[in-house]
Scaffold this motif. Structure first.
Motif, mmCIF file in Angstrom:
data_model
loop_
_atom_site.group_PDB
_atom_site.id
_atom_site.type_symbol
_atom_site.label_atom_id
_atom_site.label_comp_id
_atom_site.label_asym_id
_atom_site.label_seq_id
_atom_site.Cartn_x
_atom_site.Cartn_y
_atom_site.Cartn_z
ATOM 1 N N TYR A 100 -8.229 0.336 12.401
ATOM 2 C CA TYR A 100 -7.842 0.122 10.722
ATOM 3 C C TYR A 100 -6.422 0.237 10.727
ATOM 4 O O TYR A 100 -5.767 1.253 11.548
ATOM 5 C CB TYR A 100 -8.541 1.161 10.105
ATOM 6 N N GLY A 101 -5.846 -0.404 9.899
ATOM 7 C CA GLY A 101 -4.172 -0.209 9.505
ATOM 8 C C GLY A 101 -4.071 -1.007 8.362
ATOM 9 O O GLY A 101 -4.809 -1.711 7.855
ATOM 10 N N ILE A 102 -2.930 -0.764 8.008
ATOM 11 C CA ILE A 102 -2.128 -1.449 6.687
ATOM 12 C C ILE A 102 -0.960 -2.327 7.096
ATOM 13 O O ILE A 102 -0.264 -1.880 8.395
ATOM 14 C CB ILE A 102 -2.102 -0.601 5.643
ATOM 15 N N GLN A 103 -0.831 -3.435 6.461
ATOM 16 C CA GLN A 103 0.341 -4.286 6.679
ATOM 17 C C GLN A 103 1.602 -3.406 6.584
ATOM 18 O O GLN A 103 1.976 -2.732 5.497
ATOM 19 C CB GLN A 103 0.411 -5.386 6.136
ATOM 20 N N SER A 104 2.599 -3.515 7.638
ATOM 21 C CA SER A 104 4.004 -2.592 7.656
ATOM 22 C C SER A 104 4.646 -2.787 6.323
ATOM 23 O O SER A 104 5.439 -2.052 6.042
ATOM 24 C CB SER A 104 4.354 -2.668 8.959
ATOM 25 N N ASP A 105 4.679 -3.970 5.732
ATOM 26 C CA ASP A 105 5.511 -4.449 4.827
ATOM 27 C C ASP A 105 5.112 -4.055 3.295
ATOM 28 O O ASP A 105 5.621 -4.346 2.390
ATOM 29 C CB ASP A 105 6.031 -5.844 4.690
ATOM 30 N N THR A 106 3.788 -3.451 3.397
ATOM 31 C CA THR A 106 3.327 -2.884 2.251
ATOM 32 C C THR A 106 3.602 -1.713 1.760
ATOM 33 O O THR A 106 3.138 -1.038 0.530
ATOM 34 C CB THR A 106 1.605 -3.281 2.090
ATOM 35 N N VAL A 107 3.964 -0.896 2.602
ATOM 36 C CA VAL A 107 4.417 0.784 2.297
ATOM 37 C C VAL A 107 5.617 1.167 3.104
ATOM 38 O O VAL A 107 6.268 0.287 3.760
ATOM 39 C CB VAL A 107 3.321 1.691 3.130
ATOM 40 N N ASP A 108 6.073 2.109 2.387
ATOM 41 C CA ASP A 108 7.421 2.508 2.936
ATOM 42 C C ASP A 108 7.415 4.092 2.881
ATOM 43 O O ASP A 108 6.493 4.665 2.606
ATOM 44 C CB ASP A 108 8.792 2.159 2.317
ATOM 45 N N LEU A 109 8.511 4.605 3.569
ATOM 46 C CA LEU A 109 8.537 6.003 3.686
ATOM 47 C C LEU A 109 8.674 7.028 2.258
ATOM 48 O O LEU A 109 8.203 8.047 2.274
ATOM 49 C CB LEU A 109 9.681 6.604 4.454
ATOM 50 N N PHE A 110 9.061 6.259 1.264
ATOM 51 C CA PHE A 110 9.213 7.004 -0.090
ATOM 52 C C PHE A 110 8.086 6.704 -1.018
ATOM 53 O O PHE A 110 8.028 7.233 -2.138
ATOM 54 C CB PHE A 110 10.565 6.575 -0.638
ATOM 55 N N GLY A 111 7.004 6.064 -0.532
ATOM 56 C CA GLY A 111 5.914 5.975 -1.448
ATOM 57 C C GLY A 111 6.234 5.082 -2.719
ATOM 58 O O GLY A 111 5.330 4.998 -3.585
ATOM 59 N N THR A 112 7.219 4.160 -2.544
ATOM 60 C CA THR A 112 7.600 3.342 -3.500
ATOM 61 C C THR A 112 6.674 2.066 -3.676
ATOM 62 O O THR A 112 6.284 1.236 -4.790
ATOM 63 C CB THR A 112 8.932 3.027 -3.852
ATOM 64 N N ARG A 113 6.281 1.718 -2.573
ATOM 65 C CA ARG A 113 5.418 0.407 -2.343
ATOM 66 C C ARG A 113 4.185 1.131 -1.819
ATOM 67 O O ARG A 113 3.780 1.789 -0.755
ATOM 68 C CB ARG A 113 5.908 -0.395 -1.147
ATOM 69 N N ARG A 114 2.733 0.580 -2.233
ATOM 70 C CA ARG A 114 1.651 1.034 -1.790
ATOM 71 C C ARG A 114 0.797 -0.132 -1.529
ATOM 72 O O ARG A 114 0.875 -1.198 -2.013
ATOM 73 C CB ARG A 114 0.925 1.618 -3.099
ATOM 74 N N THR A 132 -10.835 -3.825 0.399
ATOM 75 C CA THR A 132 -9.947 -4.026 -0.883
ATOM 76 C C THR A 132 -10.120 -2.776 -1.732
ATOM 77 O O THR A 132 -11.193 -2.428 -2.061
ATOM 78 C CB THR A 132 -10.077 -5.236 -1.587
ATOM 79 N N LEU A 133 -8.941 -2.071 -1.955
ATOM 80 C CA LEU A 133 -8.999 -0.960 -3.064
ATOM 81 C C LEU A 133 -8.890 -1.252 -4.237
ATOM 82 O O LEU A 133 -8.024 -2.206 -4.675
ATOM 83 C CB LEU A 133 -7.911 0.039 -2.609
ATOM 84 N N GLN A 134 -9.750 -0.839 -5.068
ATOM 85 C CA GLN A 134 -9.773 -1.371 -6.490
ATOM 86 C C GLN A 134 -9.131 -0.509 -7.488
ATOM 87 O O GLN A 134 -8.451 -0.695 -8.488
ATOM 88 C CB GLN A 134 -11.256 -1.613 -6.948
ATOM 89 N N GLN A 135 -9.533 0.974 -7.255
ATOM 90 C CA GLN A 135 -8.921 1.988 -8.187
ATOM 91 C C GLN A 135 -7.644 2.535 -8.061
ATOM 92 O O GLN A 135 -6.886 3.179 -8.546
ATOM 93 C CB GLN A 135 -10.069 2.895 -8.109
ATOM 94 N N SER A 136 -7.539 2.718 -6.642
ATOM 95 C CA SER A 136 -6.249 3.491 -6.040
ATOM 96 C C SER A 136 -5.605 2.554 -5.280
ATOM 97 O O SER A 136 -5.811 1.423 -4.791
ATOM 98 C CB SER A 136 -6.694 4.838 -5.151
ATOM 99 N N LYS A 137 -4.282 3.020 -4.784
ATOM 100 C CA LYS A 137 -3.337 2.383 -3.680
ATOM 101 C C LYS A 137 -3.052 3.430 -2.720
ATOM 102 O O LYS A 137 -3.042 4.508 -2.894
ATOM 103 C CB LYS A 137 -2.219 1.809 -4.318
ATOM 104 N N LEU A 138 -3.016 2.843 -1.769
ATOM 105 C CA LEU A 138 -2.742 3.780 -0.488
ATOM 106 C C LEU A 138 -1.475 3.849 0.054
ATOM 107 O O LEU A 138 -0.702 2.975 -0.006
ATOM 108 C CB LEU A 138 -3.684 2.950 0.864
#
Length: 182
Positions: A100-114, A132-138
């Motif tokens: 399982y993983g997330i795409q590297s361009d969807t998150v960053d170290l500072f939590g500004t992208r989720r 797909t997350l409906q309520q939260s963001k990872l």
């Protein structure tokens, strides 16, 4: 079963597999498409112990950006193409043969992208699916139970606190385990 030794220098990684069952030692020299990897990190053996999965890094931040597979019988080292094509990071594994993983361009170290998508790749067959997350963001993908049914992840809410959430991969239900914890 097998002892893994690896060494990195500024030019390329070297990984040696010492098979304690038969006494053989295999020094892996990665193919050209992995030669720029800054390091290879052993992650897990397949259930049949024929393949070793290793993540590798190209970038300077040190985040794993790909997954390689070492075949014990042929001594071949190659990429897990589905993981590379999706540019997955924060890789976690279950006991059913999935990563399982997330795409590297969807998150960053500072939590500004989720991220709102979690990708699941079958290691043997290479097929992938999306949760797909409906309520939260990872913000951080932390753990998966051995059966692959429950994923634990961190969500940086709007108030800046990091909370633990669990996703039931069968029903799609998201549950906040903590609120305003950190």
């Amino acid at each position: 079963k097998a002892e893994i030794q690896y060494q990195t220098n500024e030019y390329y990684p070297k990984v040696a597999i010492h098979d304690t069952l038969n006494g053989s030692v295999v020094l892996l020299s990665e193919p050209d498409d992995l030669s720029e990897a800054q390091y290879l990190r052993p992650r897990l053996w397949s259930k049949d112990e024929k393949e070793l999965f290793l993540d590798y890094v190209h970038d300077t931040e040190g985040f794993p950006v790909g997954l390689a597979r070492y075949n014990r019988e042929t001594s071949a080292l190659d990429r897990v193409e589905a993981v590379d094509q999706l540019s997955l990071t924060q890789l976690i594994f279950d006991d059913q043969g999935y990563v399982y993983g997330i795409q590297s361009d969807t998150v960053d170290l500072f939590g500004t992208r989720r991220a709102t998508l979690i990708h699941r790749v079958h290691l043997k067959e290479g097929r992938s699916s999306t949760l797909t997350l409906q309520q939260s963001k990872l913000s951080w993908l932390w753990s998966v139970d051995p059966s692959g049914r429950f994923l634990a992840y961190g969500y940086d809410g709007k108030d800046g606190t990091l909370d633990l959430w669990v996703l039931d991969t069968t029903t799609g239900k998201e549950t906040a385990v903590t609120t305003n914890l950190v």
